[in-house]
Design a protein around this motif. Structure first.
Motif, PDB file in Angstrom:
ATOM      1  N   ARG A   1       0.708  -1.235   0.049  1.00  0.00           N
ATOM      2  CA  ARG A   1      -0.104  -0.056   0.070  1.00  0.00           C
ATOM      3  C   ARG A   1       0.933   1.232  -0.076  1.00  0.00           C
ATOM      4  O   ARG A   1       0.356   2.532   0.200  1.00  0.00           O
ATOM      5  CB  ARG A   1      -0.849  -0.044   1.184  1.00  0.00           C
ATOM      6  CG  ARG A   1      -1.883  -1.284   1.260  1.00  0.00           C
ATOM      7  CD  ARG A   1      -2.812  -1.291   2.392  1.00  0.00           C
ATOM      8  NE  ARG A   1      -3.339  -2.596   2.546  1.00  0.00           N
ATOM      9  CZ  ARG A   1      -3.891  -3.201   3.376  1.00  0.00           C
ATOM     10  NH1 ARG A   1      -3.548  -2.666   4.692  1.00  0.00           N
ATOM     11  NH2 ARG A   1      -4.638  -4.157   3.203  1.00  0.00           N
TER      12      ARG A   1
ATOM     13  N   GLU B   1      -0.153  -5.715  -4.523  1.00  0.00           N
ATOM     14  CA  GLU B   1      -1.387  -6.296  -4.133  1.00  0.00           C
ATOM     15  C   GLU B   1      -1.944  -6.742  -5.638  1.00  0.00           C
ATOM     16  O   GLU B   1      -2.031  -5.905  -6.304  1.00  0.00           O
ATOM     17  CB  GLU B   1      -2.187  -5.371  -3.462  1.00  0.00           C
ATOM     18  CG  GLU B   1      -3.635  -6.060  -3.075  1.00  0.00           C
ATOM     19  CD  GLU B   1      -4.564  -5.073  -2.039  1.00  0.00           C
ATOM     20  OE1 GLU B   1      -5.672  -5.055  -2.173  1.00  0.00           O
ATOM     21  OE2 GLU B   1      -3.943  -4.709  -1.184  1.00  0.00           O
TER      22      GLU B   1
ATOM     23  N   CYS C   1      -9.961  -8.980  -5.139  1.00  0.00           N
ATOM     24  CA  CYS C   1      -8.629  -9.771  -4.833  1.00  0.00           C
ATOM     25  C   CYS C   1      -7.633  -8.929  -3.817  1.00  0.00           C
ATOM     26  O   CYS C   1      -7.188  -7.749  -4.243  1.00  0.00           O
ATOM     27  CB  CYS C   1      -7.949 -10.415  -5.879  1.00  0.00           C
ATOM     28  SG  CYS C   1      -6.718 -11.568  -5.132  1.00  0.00           S
ATOM     29  N   GLU C   2      -7.357  -9.413  -2.493  1.00  0.00           N
ATOM     30  CA  GLU C   2      -6.527  -8.845  -1.648  1.00  0.00           C
ATOM     31  C   GLU C   2      -5.057  -9.140  -1.521  1.00  0.00           C
ATOM     32  O   GLU C   2      -4.446  -8.859  -0.787  1.00  0.00           O
ATOM     33  CB  GLU C   2      -6.905  -8.400  -0.318  1.00  0.00           C
ATOM     34  CG  GLU C   2      -8.275  -7.654  -0.544  1.00  0.00           C
ATOM     35  CD  GLU C   2      -9.249  -7.543   0.672  1.00  0.00           C
ATOM     36  OE1 GLU C   2      -8.850  -8.526   1.577  1.00  0.00           O
ATOM     37  OE2 GLU C   2      -9.999  -6.533   1.220  1.00  0.00           O
TER      38      GLU C   2
END
Length: 193
Positions: free
Chosen positions: A81, A145, A151-152
């Motif tokens: 992230r 990611e 989807c993660e």
């Protein structure tokens, strides 16, 4: 790995440390995905993945493994992230990486050097040292990611061009390509009408 629809599919996280992180919930808020319910589960996971014999895990080893795993998980999520890595998680990884790991050995010799059975602590150290390599500043941009909206999954992009977009071509990549194909087909049909 099992998909939400119960189908099995192949997933390569690109990193032994990330594979280890996926023995747990990996960012989920509940215990879904937990694979290390007891010391025997940890023993089985380590023995499946190390080319040497790893001794049986004890309760304390499981506690240590979960602490290391959870730190690797939080680091991976933060890196994917583009968030700063927590110093406390870095400290945990560094602590385990500082202990003796499983020494590399060249097979084919006539004598065995060192121990015939490695400890769980050595296995955890080996995983932590791999995590140190993964979370170096130069590699952080390769922790990603999956690009699929639903989807993660986090993975290390080991492709030469650093262009991997999906957790698995078999799962999310294929679904994205099918959606794109259908969208093009629908656009052509609308233009023809």
């Amino acid at each position: 790995m099992d998909a939400d629809d119960g189908q099995r599919w192949w997933f390569d996280s690109g990193s032994f440390a990330l594979d280890f992180a996926y023995t747990g919930p990996f960012g989920r808020t509940h215990a879904e995905g937990e694979r290390l319910h007891g010391p025997d589960d940890l023993t089985a996971w380590l023995r499946e993945r190390f080319p040497v014999t790893v001794g049986a895990a004890r309760s304390r080893d499981l506690f240590d493994a979960v602490a290391l795993r959870d730190s690797i998980t939080r680091l991976a999520l933060a890196a994917s992230r583009d968030e700063p890595l927590a110093a406390s998680d870095i400290d945990v990884v560094n602590l385990y990486a500082a202990t003796p790991d499983i020494p590399p050995a060249l097979s084919g010799g006539s004598r065995q050097a060192g121990r015939s059975v490695q400890t769980v602590g050595q296995a955890l150290s080996t995983i932590a040292r791999e995590a140190v390599d993964v979370f170096q500043p130069a590699g952080l941009e390769r922790i990603r990611e999956c690009s699929a909206a639903d989807c993660e999954i986090v993975y290390l992009d080991t492709s030469r061009a650093a262009s991997r977009r999906w957790c698995s071509m078999q799962r999310c990549g294929n679904r994205a390509k099918v959606r794109a194909h259908r969208a093009r087909k629908d656009a052509r049909a609308q233009q023809a009408a």
